[in-house]
Design a protein around this motif. Structure first.
Motif, PDB file in Angstrom:
ATOM      1  N   SER A 187      34.909  89.253   9.272  1.00  0.00           N
ATOM      2  CA  SER A 187      33.588  89.898   9.375  1.00  0.00           C
ATOM      3  C   SER A 187      32.850  89.149  10.134  1.00  0.00           C
ATOM      4  O   SER A 187      32.874  87.932  10.409  1.00  0.00           O
ATOM      5  N   GLU A 189      29.771  88.960   9.633  1.00  0.00           N
ATOM      6  CA  GLU A 189      28.568  88.249   8.915  1.00  0.00           C
ATOM      7  C   GLU A 189      29.253  86.867   8.327  1.00  0.00           C
ATOM      8  O   GLU A 189      30.586  86.562   8.395  1.00  0.00           O
ATOM      9  N   GLY A 190      28.458  86.012   8.182  1.00  0.00           N
ATOM     10  CA  GLY A 190      28.727  84.816   7.626  1.00  0.00           C
ATOM     11  C   GLY A 190      28.721  83.469   8.553  1.00  0.00           C
ATOM     12  O   GLY A 190      27.982  83.726   9.928  1.00  0.00           O
ATOM     13  N   GLN A 192      28.832  80.531  11.429  1.00  0.00           N
ATOM     14  CA  GLN A 192      29.188  80.338  12.552  1.00  0.00           C
ATOM     15  C   GLN A 192      29.248  78.834  12.823  1.00  0.00           C
ATOM     16  O   GLN A 192      28.428  78.258  13.173  1.00  0.00           O
ATOM     17  N   SER A 259      34.964  80.770   9.974  1.00  0.00           N
ATOM     18  CA  SER A 259      33.584  80.444  10.506  1.00  0.00           C
ATOM     19  C   SER A 259      33.729  79.975  11.980  1.00  0.00           C
ATOM     20  O   SER A 259      32.782  80.332  13.004  1.00  0.00           O
ATOM     21  N   ARG A 262      34.795  83.010  13.962  1.00  0.00           N
ATOM     22  CA  ARG A 262      33.590  83.961  14.411  1.00  0.00           C
ATOM     23  C   ARG A 262      32.467  83.364  15.733  1.00  0.00           C
ATOM     24  O   ARG A 262      32.266  84.108  16.184  1.00  0.00           O
ATOM     25  N   ARG A 266      31.936  85.387  18.888  1.00  0.00           N
ATOM     26  CA  ARG A 266      30.539  85.660  19.425  1.00  0.00           C
ATOM     27  C   ARG A 266      30.321  85.280  20.749  1.00  0.00           C
ATOM     28  O   ARG A 266      29.495  85.762  21.375  1.00  0.00           O
TER      29      ARG A 266
END
Length: 369
Positions: A187, A189-190, A192, A259, A262, A266
């Motif tokens: 996801s 979302e969450g 990082q 995490s 992500r 990103r």
């Protein structure tokens, strides 16, 4: 109407790879299901399995095998044959062993690839074969191929994860199975959490460190690109060799959390994908963050990467071709929105609805075996 009792079977849960993410998605679709697997290392795979009932083979009592399943090669087929799964329908996620479990009830095979060590031995061993593994494969392969084909032939329904695997399953087993792309389940979302030594703007590889993954060629390419940086996320038997040869602008980190993954997706410039993958989920994972993939033209990437939209292809895994692709990508004005939209066609809801419908159909079709 009473829902069928569904079980999930998978080869082994000892790493964090694309196949294990598929099992996570299956658990979300069937949250009451038991998970049957030969080996399970809770610390080495995804934390979602801690919430499930995981049933293992007796081999799991031998701790060394959980970290080095290849050591168990002569034992895995007999152990798989003794794994009894009692459910109305068993959804089998396999690339080697779980389709050989003793399944009572109906069964759906989701095949990630025919056993690589049996049918793609050169790719599996790579350029640096370990003598003991190579000798064991040579001695065991004829019997294992017979076992493998007999085990695969006895199930009710078959699905495959990519177009290239559909062809391999057809040629190996004589089964023409529909393609169901695996879901992208990381996801955006969450939390990082930063990972690795580099500031944002690096290139990224997310891969198990095995010979056929060609991570060594990516490392070699970046040795010739001193102004670029490469972060490799993964672990495996090639890690020590890669660390011994990597230049200062390359870093390797292992056992990352979602995490941290992500954060890496990103903040990277692009993902490098230099292997011939059966499907390869990472282009969809990084694409959810609007980042492109530079992929070797072949395998499952032909399904998951849209050339010029969500990434670009290079024609060989050589260091020079990888370096050239990095230059082409730097000169491309990528449309992050178009990359995200491309990945939306591979969502988890589509995967879950297709699997659930297949289970429901099986419960209304008389058994013929």
């Amino acid at each position: 109407m009473t829902r069928p009792r569904v079980a999930i079977a998978h080869d082994y849960l000892t790493q964090r790879g694309g196949a294990e993410r598929v099992v996570v998605a299956l658990l979300r679709a069937f949250p009451e299901a038991e998970v049957h697997t030969l080996l399970y290392d809770a610390d080495a795979t995804f934390p979602e399995f801690r919430q499930a009932r995981v049933v293992t083979s007796p081999l799991n009592r031998i701790g060394a095998l959980r970290g080095h399943h290849r050591m168990a090669l002569p034992l895995l087929a007999p152990a798989a044959s003794r794994m009894r799964v009692d459910a109305d329908v068993t959804v089998i996620s396999t690339s080697g062993w779980a389709h050989g479990f003793d399944v009572r009830g109906r069964s759906i095979v989701y095949c990630h690839n025919p056993a690589r060590w049996l049918y793609q031995g050169a790719d599996y061993l790579g350029e640096h074969p370990r003598a003991a593994v190579a000798l064991a494969l040579k001695a065991l392969s004829p019997a294992l191929r017979r076992w493998d084909r007999q085990a695969m032939a006895r199930h009710d329904t078959y699905l495959v994860n990519s177009t290239v695997v559909r062809g391999r399953v057809r040629s190996t087993y004589g089964i023409d199975a529909p393609v169901l792309f695996p879901p992208s389940v990381v996801s955006v979302e969450g939390d990082q959490v930063p990972v690795g030594p580099f500031a944002p703007g690096f290139h990224l590889v997310v891969s198990r460190l095995l010979p056929y993954k060609n991570v060594d060629h990516a490392v070699e390419a970046f040795a010739a690109l001193p102004d670029e940086r490469l972060l490799v996320i993964g672990h495996g038997p090639e890690e020590e060799r890669l660390r011994a040869r990597m230049p200062a602008n390359v870093a390797i980190v292992s056992n990352v959390t979602d995490s941290q993954l992500r954060w890496a997706y990103r903040h990277c410039v692009a993902l490098l994908a230099p292997a011939i993958e059966d499907f390869g989920l990472t282009p969809l994972e990084v694409g959810a963050f609007g980042k492109p993939t530079l992929a070797l033209r072949g395998g499952g990437y032909l399904d998951s990467v849209e050339d010029g939209v969500s990434g670009l292809f290079f024609d060989s895994a050589g260091a020079a071709d990888i370096a050239e692709a990095v230059g082409r990508s730097r000169a491309t004005d990528w449309d992050a929105g178009a990359i995200v939209r491309h990945g939306e066609g591979f969502g988890e809801a589509r995967f879950a609805s297709t699997i659930t419908a297949a289970v429901d159909r099986l419960m209304h079709v008389p058994a013929d075996r």
